[in-house]
Design an enzyme around this catalytic site. Structure first.
Site, PDB file in Angstrom:
ATOM      1  CB  VAL A 134       6.227  47.376  48.312  1.00 25.55           C
ATOM      2  CG1 VAL A 134       5.184  46.432  48.870  1.00 25.55           C
ATOM      3  CG2 VAL A 134       5.776  48.395  47.358  1.00 25.55           C
ATOM      4  CB  ALA A 135      10.139  44.487  50.662  1.00 26.97           C
ATOM      5  CD  GLU A 186       2.440  47.695  53.380  1.00 28.53           C
ATOM      6  OE1 GLU A 186       2.618  46.656  54.099  1.00 28.53           O
ATOM      7  OE2 GLU A 186       2.828  47.689  52.255  1.00 28.53           O
ATOM      8  CG  ASP A 223      -6.776  57.328 100.355  1.00 29.78           C
ATOM      9  OD1 ASP A 223      -6.184  57.413 101.205  1.00 29.78           O
ATOM     10  OD2 ASP A 223      -7.602  58.032 100.026  1.00 29.78           O
ATOM     11  CG  ASP A 235     -11.060  60.003  97.793  1.00 32.97           C
ATOM     12  OD1 ASP A 235     -10.075  60.772  98.326  1.00 32.97           O
ATOM     13  OD2 ASP A 235     -11.343  58.886  98.822  1.00 32.97           O
ATOM     14  CG  ASP A 295      -6.715  63.579  96.447  1.00 34.03           C
ATOM     15  OD1 ASP A 295      -5.991  63.984  97.088  1.00 34.03           O
ATOM     16  OD2 ASP A 295      -7.507  62.848  96.821  1.00 34.03           O
ATOM     17  CG  ASN A 332       8.948  44.436  56.631  1.00 31.34           C
ATOM     18  OD1 ASN A 332       8.066  43.970  56.086  1.00 31.34           O
ATOM     19  ND2 ASN A 332       8.923  45.649  57.492  1.00 31.34           N
ATOM     20  CD  GLU A 380       7.290  41.266  52.794  1.00 36.92           C
ATOM     21  OE1 GLU A 380       6.110  40.718  53.113  1.00 36.92           O
ATOM     22  OE2 GLU A 380       7.658  42.359  53.001  1.00 36.92           O
TER      23      GLU A 380
END
Length: 851
Positions: free
Chosen positions: A249-250, A254, A296, A579, A583, A645, A648
């Site tokens: 979990v550490a 999440e 252009d 444009d 192109d 992390n 932890e």
């Protein structure tokens, strides 16, 4: 239906009866299905398994806590995805969707949703067919029906043929009567069958998935390793299992995926506020890596407000002065009648017109052709009745000219080098005049005429090459398109950002060079190339173009595509503007295809990643700035997540290395509270960090999301410092309370020490949030007002800390208690310690970069 189409009143009646010309809304995916997806991705599945195992191990509190984390993260991610989708839908609505239609006997511009059956629409190459139609007039028409049939080759069309809504006119021009709109079109029926189609994953998505799987694999591997180690040192399997779950979990961030999505969505919205519409979110990140812009000229570097200022004829020269597209103007010089004849001939071979709209004269269609209409009005003093050609030969990049047969005459306009060789008796000074006008930055077009002998049936079916010959030159028209007033400053900003620039244009080389010099784009020494001069070898072409300030003129779509490939082969991330209908290939090939939203064709907009709603070169640079900021934001909250992390994981490492003799500073429930209380809101606020002042003052960064710099900063600087203060505060409270290693600590003392460790991590993350705002600048030099979201997030973080320590029920649930004043003071040292370590790291990097 008449040749003039419908009247406005009749069109309004039909619109009420039939409804708007809109596809039926796609059946949305249910909210429950979307939420289910957020609860079953890889990280979530890991946590579901951990919760199930916790219940099996008779640890119901842990199981419930893990489930709460999964649900909170899933609901939050779902909300962010919905916000991003709604924002994207609103942004798509910014794209222009206008169409030319004949109403009340004249051509008008209306929104495509206002079309009704029997309307007569006017189409030119590059336009999207706005509804199901039957062609009434067709000149060299070809339609791209690949979106319906899958066939990539355009389908030739003649008068009487049908064309389907959603397809593209890729060649020629046409007038067509609408036969079906909205839900009654063929496209609507097919759309219902394809609502379940899933887009392929983007490069950013793939890299995020790779990070997710790598992190998850590392978390599981370390958890399994520590589980075995704890069993080997004699710890009960239940405690070993608790330890393994805590490690896993550490290490699992999440909130990573929803934070990335939110950061990209906010970047896209900020770009939209600066007139840059991103057609897919991942393009935001790619923009930040752009190294070369191929732009252009017309409309992007210039204002695209064409004004015909000069007409040269074999009998004289006239100069014309006037404001915008107003027909009022002043004419000076000799040969006014001949100049008017040339202007009317050019107008016959044109579609665009100038229209009075809400008291203002504006261009309808091509601005250059609207300028020709204005020129004819200024020279003749009156509006010209609309001429209905019996046949048209549309402009294409190969012929570089366009012509129309009106009555017994063929009128032709185009590039001088494409028209002059087809004329008889061209005076020698004409070529000199072309160069002279182009060298002053004027766009030059040649106008010619040919009388058609014999009845119409004798030449109606002949090819353009058989008719466009033996013409009489009527004159040269010089059009001025002034540069945008701020484009010079923007070009300097782009160069400071380490971007190389090239002008890729279809204009005359002298015209392109004159504009490039005027705006400061031209490099030193000057390099002006023509499309025909480009070498065939890709490596030679790349070496020729890989420099700043090169100008490539008279370039064809195929050559534009080769330019993109050649620069990419040199390692560049290329942004290519376009444009026109042709192109599309270059826009798709470029890393970032940039289409014009105002003057661009539907084909170009469909192929592009970025659409400029104002056609301004500065908008490209602004989008790159935001792209760099978004890329940096992803690095910011990755650094923030991973630092947490480390802190932890450290208590579990110390516990395992001591053979279980040193108590756990943090439990699994505390880690889950940290992930929800410290990681989520500040990380989201970091994802919303606005662009820094110096984002465009350095070269583009080319790195992976998890690069060496990030890893060093997390695992060698910020993480260890935060973990050291955490373990120091925990140990100080334990030993200060009289604990020694020969006995078990008193439960109340252990909970107070654990509260000190918990506070140290929270306060360390508070400082870390501000430290992560920049990779080079200390937080006190950034100011608090530039990211108010972070201030509120940190205040919320402090409120969570207070609740977790001083609300008895919550503190007992987490297995902690308020630490003594000394322990809280030691925990507070995490703030200056993290900031000092961050400052020292940034200062060392700065000194290293100066060497």
């Amino acid at each position: 239906m008449t040749a003039a189409g419908l009247t406005s009143d009749r069109a309004a009646e039909l619109l009420k009866q039939e409804g708007p010309n809109l596809l039926p809304a796609e059946k949305p995916v249910s909210q429950w299905r979307k939420l289910w997806g957020e609860l079953t991705h890889f990280f979530a599945l890991m946590l579901w398994c951990a919760a199930a195992l916790a219940f099996l191990a008779d640890l119901p509190q842990l199981g419930v806590a893990i489930i709460v984390v999964v649900l909170v993260n899933g609901v939050f991610a779902h909300i962010q995805q919905e916000r991003a989708q709604h924002a994207a839908a609103r942004l798509r609505g910014l794209l222009p969707a206008d169409v030319l239609v004949r109403r009340d006997g004249r051509v008008r511009t209306v929104h495509a949703s206002e079309l009704v059956v029997n309307d007569v629409v006017v189409l030119a190459a590059g336009d999207r067919v706005p509804a199901d139609v039957v062609l009434v007039l067709a000149g060299a028409c070809a339609v791209d029906e690949s979106m319906l049939t899958g066939e990539s080759n355009p389908v030739p069309k003649t008068a009487g043929d049908s064309a389907w809504g959603g397809t593209f006119l890729v060649n020629g021009d046409a007038e067509a009567a609408v036969t079906a709109t909205g839900a009654r079109t063929r496209l609507a029926g097919i759309a219902l069958l394809t609502t379940g189609a899933v887009s392929p994953p983007t490069p950013l998505s793939l890299e995020l998935r790779r990070i997710v799987r790598v992190v998850a694999s590392v978390a599981l591997a370390i958890a399994a390793l520590f589980f075995l180690v704890s069993l080997l040192v004699g710890i009960q399997w239940r405690d070993s299992f608790l330890f393994a779950i805590g490690v896993a979990v550490a290490l699992v961030p999440e909130g990573l995926l929803p934070t990335v999505t939110l950061s990209l969505a906010m970047g896209a919205q900020r770009m939209a506020s600066r007139n840059a519409l991103v057609r897919n979110l991942e393009a935001v990140e790619t923009l930040g890596s752009t190294t070369f812009i191929c732009t252009d000229k017309t409309g992007t570097l210039t204002q695209n407000r064409m004004n015909a200022v000069e007409v040269f004829t074999p009998t004289g020269r006239v100069s014309i002065a006037g404001e915008g597209y107003s027909p009022e103007g002043t004419v000076l010089g000799e040969g006014r009648e001949e100049a008017a004849e040339a202007a009317l001939a050019a107008l016959a071979a044109s579609h665009g017109r100038a229209e009075l709209h809400e008291g203002q004269w504006r261009a309808s269609g091509d601005p250059m052709e609207a300028a020709i209409d204005v020129l004819a009005r200024r020279l003749t003093g009156r509006a010209r009745a609309e001429m209905a050609p019996s046949r048209r030969f549309a402009f294409d990049p190969v012929r570089r000219r366009e012509s129309a047969i009106v009555g017994q005459n063929l009128f032709c306009k185009g590039a001088p080098e494409a028209v002059l060789p087809l004329c008889v008796e061209v005076p020698p000074e004409v070529t000199q005049q072309v160069e002279h006008m182009a060298s002053r930055g004027l766009r030059v077009i040649a106008v010619a005429r040919r009388g058609m002998a014999g009845p119409p049936g004798s030449w109606e079916a002949r090819r353009a090459e058989d008719i466009e010959c033996g013409m009489e030159l009527l004159g040269l028209i010089g059009l001025h398109d002034p540069p945008r007033p701020d484009v010079g400053d923007i070009i300097r900003t782009a160069r400071q950002a380490g971007l190389k620039l090239a002008m890729i244009t279809g204009d005359h080389p002298a015209t392109a060079a004159a504009i490039a010099r005027e705006i400061g784009l031209m490099g030193e020494p000057e390099r002006v190339l023509e499309g025909t001069d480009l070498p065939e070898d890709e490596q030679l072409l790349g070496a020729l173009l890989d420099r700043d300030g090169v100008v490539v003129s008279r370039v064809s779509p195929e050559q534009k595509l080769r330019v993109a490939k050649a620069l990419q082969s040199r390692g560049h991330v290329v942004a290519m503007t376009g444009d026109g209908v042709n192109d599309g290939p270059a826009l798709r090939e470029a890393d970032i295809g940039v289409a014009m939203g105002l003057s661009g064709t539907d084909v170009a907009r469909e192929a592009a990643d970025l659409v400029l709603l104002d056609d301004h070169f500065g908008t490209i640079v602004a989008a790159i700035e935001q792209g760099r900021a978004t890329y940096s934001n992803i690095h910011r909250f990755l650094t923030y997540h991973l630092t947490d992390n480390v802190a932890e994981l450290t208590p579990f490492v110390v516990w395992a290395l001591s053979g279980g003799q040193f108590p756990l500073a943090l439990g699994v429930l505390q880690i889950l509270a940290l992930d929800i209380g410290t990681d989520l809101l500040p990380a989201l606020a970091l994802g919303a960090e606005p662009p820094g002042k110096h984002v465009l003052a350095r070269p583009p960064e080319r790195r992976h999301l998890m690069d060496r710099q990030l890893m060093v900063r997390v695992f060698c600087v910020l993480g260890p410092v935060e973990a050291a203060v955490e373990m120091g505060a925990f140990s100080a409270v334990l030993f200060g309370g009289g604990w020694n290693r020969a006995e078990l600590p008193d439960p109340a003392l252990l909970m107070a020490a654990s509260g000190a460790a918990f506070a140290a991590v929270v306060l360390g993350q508070l400082a870390n949030a501000f430290a992560c705002r920049s990779a080079t600048v200390p937080p006190w030099r950034l100011g608090l007002g530039t990211n108010k979201l972070l201030v509120w997030a940190v205040l919320a973080e402090l409120a969570v800390l207070a609740a977790c320590l001083y609300v008895p029920q919550l503190a007992a649930l987490l297995g902690q208690a308020p630490p003594p004043a000394a322990g809280l003071l030691l925990a507070a040292l995490a703030v200056p310690a993290v900031l000092a370590a961050d400052w020292a790291y940034k200062a060392a990097r700065s000194r290293g970069n100066r060497r």
